[in-house]
Design an enzyme around this catalytic site. Structure first.
Site, PDB file in Angstrom:
ATOM      1  N   GLN A  20      -0.483   7.258   2.148  1.00  0.00           N
ATOM      2  CA  GLN A  20      -0.694   7.988   1.131  1.00  0.00           C
ATOM      3  C   GLN A  20      -1.025   9.327   1.216  1.00  0.00           C
ATOM      4  O   GLN A  20      -0.537  10.141   0.213  1.00  0.00           O
ATOM      5  CB  GLN A  20      -1.604   7.263   0.236  1.00  0.00           C
ATOM      6  CG  GLN A  20      -1.352   5.917  -0.207  1.00  0.00           C
ATOM      7  CD  GLN A  20      -2.517   5.363  -1.336  1.00  0.00           C
ATOM      8  OE1 GLN A  20      -3.455   4.662  -0.651  1.00  0.00           O
ATOM      9  NE2 GLN A  20      -2.083   5.467  -2.571  1.00  0.00           N
ATOM     10  N   HIS A 121      -4.152  -0.531   6.083  1.00  0.00           N
ATOM     11  CA  HIS A 121      -4.128  -0.016   4.605  1.00  0.00           C
ATOM     12  C   HIS A 121      -2.410  -0.307   4.354  1.00  0.00           C
ATOM     13  O   HIS A 121      -1.903   0.739   3.941  1.00  0.00           O
ATOM     14  CB  HIS A 121      -4.677   1.000   4.308  1.00  0.00           C
ATOM     15  CG  HIS A 121      -4.907   1.236   2.845  1.00  0.00           C
ATOM     16  ND1 HIS A 121      -6.240   1.677   2.545  1.00  0.00           N
ATOM     17  CD2 HIS A 121      -4.124   1.243   1.534  1.00  0.00           C
ATOM     18  CE1 HIS A 121      -6.203   1.735   1.076  1.00  0.00           C
ATOM     19  NE2 HIS A 121      -4.841   1.473   0.667  1.00  0.00           N
ATOM     20  N   ASN A 165      -7.317  -3.700   4.437  1.00  0.00           N
ATOM     21  CA  ASN A 165      -7.562  -3.246   2.835  1.00  0.00           C
ATOM     22  C   ASN A 165      -6.971  -4.309   1.995  1.00  0.00           C
ATOM     23  O   ASN A 165      -5.588  -4.421   1.849  1.00  0.00           O
ATOM     24  CB  ASN A 165      -7.055  -1.993   2.748  1.00  0.00           C
ATOM     25  CG  ASN A 165      -7.366  -1.268   1.343  1.00  0.00           C
ATOM     26  OD1 ASN A 165      -8.636  -1.116   0.813  1.00  0.00           O
ATOM     27  ND2 ASN A 165      -6.312  -1.215   0.489  1.00  0.00           N
ATOM     28  N   GLU A 166      -7.573  -4.825   1.124  1.00  0.00           N
ATOM     29  CA  GLU A 166      -7.027  -5.778  -0.049  1.00  0.00           C
ATOM     30  C   GLU A 166      -5.988  -6.662   0.327  1.00  0.00           C
ATOM     31  O   GLU A 166      -4.671  -6.529   0.172  1.00  0.00           O
ATOM     32  CB  GLU A 166      -6.749  -4.751  -1.099  1.00  0.00           C
ATOM     33  CG  GLU A 166      -7.699  -3.935  -1.648  1.00  0.00           C
ATOM     34  CD  GLU A 166      -7.163  -2.915  -2.870  1.00  0.00           C
ATOM     35  OE1 GLU A 166      -5.896  -2.883  -3.014  1.00  0.00           O
ATOM     36  OE2 GLU A 166      -8.052  -2.278  -3.423  1.00  0.00           O
ATOM     37  N   GLU A 351     -13.836   1.861  -2.574  1.00  0.00           N
ATOM     38  CA  GLU A 351     -12.902   2.664  -3.424  1.00  0.00           C
ATOM     39  C   GLU A 351     -13.352   2.405  -4.849  1.00  0.00           C
ATOM     40  O   GLU A 351     -13.886   1.161  -5.290  1.00  0.00           O
ATOM     41  CB  GLU A 351     -11.462   2.131  -3.476  1.00  0.00           C
ATOM     42  CG  GLU A 351     -10.719   2.320  -2.081  1.00  0.00           C
ATOM     43  CD  GLU A 351      -9.302   1.994  -2.200  1.00  0.00           C
ATOM     44  OE1 GLU A 351      -8.633   1.695  -3.037  1.00  0.00           O
ATOM     45  OE2 GLU A 351      -8.733   1.514  -1.151  1.00  0.00           O
ATOM     46  N   TRP A 398     -12.067   6.895  -4.853  1.00  0.00           N
ATOM     47  CA  TRP A 398     -10.758   7.025  -4.556  1.00  0.00           C
ATOM     48  C   TRP A 398     -10.284   7.897  -5.498  1.00  0.00           C
ATOM     49  O   TRP A 398     -10.411   7.638  -6.737  1.00  0.00           O
ATOM     50  CB  TRP A 398     -10.367   5.600  -4.791  1.00  0.00           C
ATOM     51  CG  TRP A 398      -8.821   5.629  -4.394  1.00  0.00           C
ATOM     52  CD1 TRP A 398      -7.610   6.054  -5.434  1.00  0.00           C
ATOM     53  CD2 TRP A 398      -8.283   5.439  -3.158  1.00  0.00           C
ATOM     54  NE1 TRP A 398      -6.572   6.078  -4.753  1.00  0.00           N
ATOM     55  CE2 TRP A 398      -6.637   5.695  -3.407  1.00  0.00           C
ATOM     56  CE3 TRP A 398      -8.643   5.393  -2.008  1.00  0.00           C
ATOM     57  CZ2 TRP A 398      -5.715   5.728  -2.261  1.00  0.00           C
ATOM     58  CZ3 TRP A 398      -7.785   5.276  -0.616  1.00  0.00           C
ATOM     59  CH2 TRP A 398      -6.408   5.428  -1.019  1.00  0.00           C
ATOM     60  N   GLU A 405       0.934   7.313  -4.626  1.00  0.00           N
ATOM     61  CA  GLU A 405       0.331   6.112  -5.144  1.00  0.00           C
ATOM     62  C   GLU A 405       1.251   4.918  -5.393  1.00  0.00           C
ATOM     63  O   GLU A 405       2.112   4.348  -6.256  1.00  0.00           O
ATOM     64  CB  GLU A 405      -0.167   6.418  -7.019  1.00  0.00           C
ATOM     65  CG  GLU A 405      -0.610   5.010  -7.673  1.00  0.00           C
ATOM     66  CD  GLU A 405      -1.770   4.389  -6.790  1.00  0.00           C
ATOM     67  OE1 GLU A 405      -2.449   5.136  -6.149  1.00  0.00           O
ATOM     68  OE2 GLU A 405      -1.627   3.190  -7.142  1.00  0.00           O
ATOM     69  N   TRP A 406       1.897   4.738  -3.755  1.00  0.00           N
ATOM     70  CA  TRP A 406       2.722   3.716  -3.642  1.00  0.00           C
ATOM     71  C   TRP A 406       4.097   3.776  -4.351  1.00  0.00           C
ATOM     72  O   TRP A 406       4.495   4.700  -4.449  1.00  0.00           O
ATOM     73  CB  TRP A 406       2.031   2.347  -3.615  1.00  0.00           C
ATOM     74  CG  TRP A 406       0.708   2.534  -2.642  1.00  0.00           C
ATOM     75  CD1 TRP A 406      -0.492   2.311  -3.346  1.00  0.00           C
ATOM     76  CD2 TRP A 406       0.645   2.540  -1.369  1.00  0.00           C
ATOM     77  NE1 TRP A 406      -1.425   2.400  -1.937  1.00  0.00           N
ATOM     78  CE2 TRP A 406      -0.845   2.486  -0.985  1.00  0.00           C
ATOM     79  CE3 TRP A 406       1.570   2.418  -0.050  1.00  0.00           C
ATOM     80  CZ2 TRP A 406      -1.259   2.466   0.332  1.00  0.00           C
ATOM     81  CZ3 TRP A 406       1.065   2.608   0.928  1.00  0.00           C
ATOM     82  CH2 TRP A 406      -0.320   2.526   1.394  1.00  0.00           C
TER      83      TRP A 406
HETATM   84  C1  GBH Z   1      -6.166   0.275  -4.448  1.00  0.00           C
HETATM   85  O1  GBH Z   1      -5.418  -0.912  -4.782  1.00  0.00           O
HETATM   86  C2  GBH Z   1      -5.576   0.711  -3.235  1.00  0.00           C
HETATM   87  O2  GBH Z   1      -6.361   0.203  -2.157  1.00  0.00           O
HETATM   88  C3  GBH Z   1      -5.147   2.082  -2.982  1.00  0.00           C
HETATM   89  O3  GBH Z   1      -4.265   2.372  -1.831  1.00  0.00           O
HETATM   90  C4  GBH Z   1      -4.508   2.681  -4.413  1.00  0.00           C
HETATM   91  O4  GBH Z   1      -4.025   3.977  -4.369  1.00  0.00           O
HETATM   92  C5  GBH Z   1      -5.703   2.407  -5.330  1.00  0.00           C
HETATM   93  O5  GBH Z   1      -6.002   1.206  -5.601  1.00  0.00           O
HETATM   94  C6  GBH Z   1      -4.948   2.806  -6.792  1.00  0.00           C
HETATM   95  O6  GBH Z   1      -4.250   2.001  -7.096  1.00  0.00           O
HETATM   96  O7  GBH Z   1      -2.812  -4.258 -14.321  1.00  0.00           O
HETATM   97  O8  GBH Z   1      -5.047  -4.480 -15.501  1.00  0.00           O
HETATM   98  O9  GBH Z   1      -4.072  -6.200 -14.184  1.00  0.00           O
HETATM   99  C7  GBH Z   1      -5.808  -1.041  -6.311  1.00  0.00           C
HETATM  100  C8  GBH Z   1      -5.823  -2.818  -6.600  1.00  0.00           C
HETATM  101  C9  GBH Z   1      -5.219  -4.515  -8.108  1.00  0.00           C
HETATM  102  C10 GBH Z   1      -6.245  -2.654  -9.085  1.00  0.00           C
HETATM  103  C11 GBH Z   1      -4.375  -4.696  -9.257  1.00  0.00           C
HETATM  104  C12 GBH Z   1      -5.577  -2.878 -10.219  1.00  0.00           C
HETATM  105  C13 GBH Z   1      -4.420  -4.799 -11.536  1.00  0.00           C
HETATM  106  C14 GBH Z   1      -5.281  -4.256 -12.957  1.00  0.00           C
HETATM  107  N1  GBH Z   1      -5.520  -3.044  -7.722  1.00  0.00           N
HETATM  108  N2  GBH Z   1      -5.125  -4.294 -10.502  1.00  0.00           N
HETATM  109  S1  GBH Z   1      -4.106  -4.766 -14.299  1.00  0.00           S
END
Ligand code: GBH
EC number: 3.2.1.21
Length: 448
Positions: A20, A121, A165-166, A351, A398, A405-406
């Site tokens: 990122q 990650h 990570n996640e 985060e 974060w 942002e991916w």
């Molecule tokens: C993180 O993941 C990542 O680790 C990071 O790389 C990324 O930049 C950052 O967050 C910001 O996106 O649509 O209301 O159902 C985030 C994990 C999982 C958080 C899915 C939001 C969906 C919410 N995300 N979740 S919703």
């Protein structure tokens, strides 16, 4: 203690991830990652954005560390690009790529900033994806070998390691919905990828016990799941959503079994695994990292893959730019839940932050008051958990910088520091100044 003061030694920092921010993804002999391939595939990211340049952190890391110091940061959570270190994912070590993380860690330490290192990650080496990636059982050994290279180089200087990570996002985004690399949409593959992520995690922890002397853990994303109504269908879907996102990875690590609901979620796509896998997965870990952004309000919907429920924020909910509901209390609840369910081990918020529409730079300032409010309410929520007896040891916002942002590209900004992607100029936003005050007063003055 003033009302919002944090325990002595509480660790304040920020977080980023390699793909990122770094840019120069193929520099100095690095092997391509699945994100290199995915972001260069037409239609996969907003505006066709890629990590080719990103924040140019690979070349500007020393200035970025200086900036962290100016903001009073005490810690920095970064991730390692696996393919920089092992261009083929396994085997040959690329000393130049390893050298980047070596210098980064030294520079952090020279500036009094503690490095927290995440090994994965999301930027899997493409060479490994070509061999099946997370679907190939051999990946547990590939990952442990790579982790060992990092431990040998950095352990001692790095005292806190995270394996993954996640994992939920890796599989839900990468193998089920296809919004993230490698972009598959396959119900059958998804639990297989999850299981090998867990085995890889276990193998890397096991290797750490042989090579490392400090602490290792894992970082998960948790969202408290609430039913949209009292309708039993909504309540049942909420339970499945909770198992799928919140317990699928931690239950095997702490209890050596998947949640019972997983069979219901995946149906005939849910496999059986040999008992010895759970022994590997169940390695003792030293700490747990929580990435917290929002809660989930679940409405039953048989068409919604895979839990039969979709997220439907209640009327009147305030949403961030990514559509995620503002729900600070969920952070307290999650930290309390983690202690109650998984035991009293050190927790870190690894985060927490928000994509917000920032006003343009004016007079050298970015007045992101909404992000200041986000931080204030969420830090108070962490403080509430500490008061309730949860052993929270640190908080990493974060993110340090606006970054890629991916698949949303550069269209959504999470940084407390604004980045002008034309000039690479960094401008701390008001939220960064606020956070610096929080750190300087250990929470007290700025939050009271
Ligand atoms: C993180 O993941 C990542 O680790 C990071 O790389 C990324 O930049 C950052 O967050 C910001 O996106 O649509 O209301 O159902 C985030 C994990 C999982 C958080 C899915 C939001 C969906 C919410 N995300 N979740 S919703």
């Amino acid at each position: 203690m003033t009302r919002r003061e944090f325990p002595k030694g509480f660790l304040w920092g920020s977080a980023t991830a390699a793909y990122q921010i770094e840019g120069s993804p193929l520099a100095d002999g690095a092997g391509a990652s699945i994100w290199q391939r995915f972001s260069h595939t037409p239609g996969k990211t907003v505006n066709g954005d890629t990590g080719d340049i990103a924040c140019d952190h690979y070349r500007r890391y020393a200035d970025d560390v200086k900036l962290m110091r100016e903001l009073g940061m005490q810690a920095y959570r970064f991730s390692v690009g696996w393919g920089r270190v092992l261009p083929d994912g396994n085997g040959r070590v690329n000393e130049k790529g390893l050298g980047f993380y070596d210098r980064l860690v030294d520079t952090l330490l020279e500036n009094g900033i503690e490095p927290l290192c995440t090994l994965y990650h999301w930027d899997l080496p493409e060479a490994l994806d070509n061999r099946g990636g997370w679907l190939n059982p051999d990946i547990a050994n590939w990952f442990a070998d790579y982790a060992s290279v990092m431990y040998r180089k950095l352990d001692g200087r790095v005292k806190k390691w995270a394996t993954l990570n996640e994992p939920w996002v890796v599989t839900d985004g990468g193998y089920l919905h296809g919004a993230l690399a490698p972009g598959h949409e396959n119900l059958f593959e998804t639990p297989i990828a999850s299981h090998h992520l867990l085995r890889a995690h276990g193998a890397a922890v096991k290797a750490y016990r042989a090579e490392g002397k400090n602490q290792i853990g894992i970082v998960v994303n948790i969202e408290p799941k609430h039913p949209a109504s009292d309708d039993p269908a909504d309540i049942a879907a909420t339970k499945r959503a909770d198992a799928y996102m919140n317990r699928q990875y931690l239950d095997p690590i702490f209890f050596g079994r998947y949640p019972g609901e997983m069979k219901e979620v995946f149906g005939e796509a849910w496999p059986e695994w040999p008992a010895e896998d759970y022994a590997l997965i169940q390695q003792k870990i030293d700490w747990l990292g929580l990435n917290y952004y929002t809660r989930g309000v679940t409405k039953a919907d048989p068409k919604a893959w895979p839990v039969g429920g979709r997220n439907e924020p209640p009327k009147g909910a305030v949403l961030t730019e990514t559509g995620w509901e503002l729900f600070p209390k969920g952070l307290t609840d999650t930290l309390v839940w983690m202690k109650e369910r998984y035991g009293d081990l050190p927790l870190y918020v690894t985060e927490n932050g928000a994509a917000m529409k920032d006003p343009p730079i004016a007079g050298g300032r970015v007045q992101d008051q909404h992000r200041v409010d986000y931080l204030r309410t969420h830090l108070s929520a962490v403080n509430d958990a500490i008061k309730a007896g949860v052993d929270v040891r640190g908080y990493m916002v974060w993110s340090l910088l606006d970054n890629l942002e991916w698949s949303l590209g550069y269209s959504k900004t999470f940084g407390i520091v604004h980045v002008d992607f034309k000039t690479q100029q960094r401008t701390p936003k008001d939220s960064a100044r606020f956070y610096a005050e929080v750190i300087a007063s250990n929470g007290g003055a700025a939050l009271a």
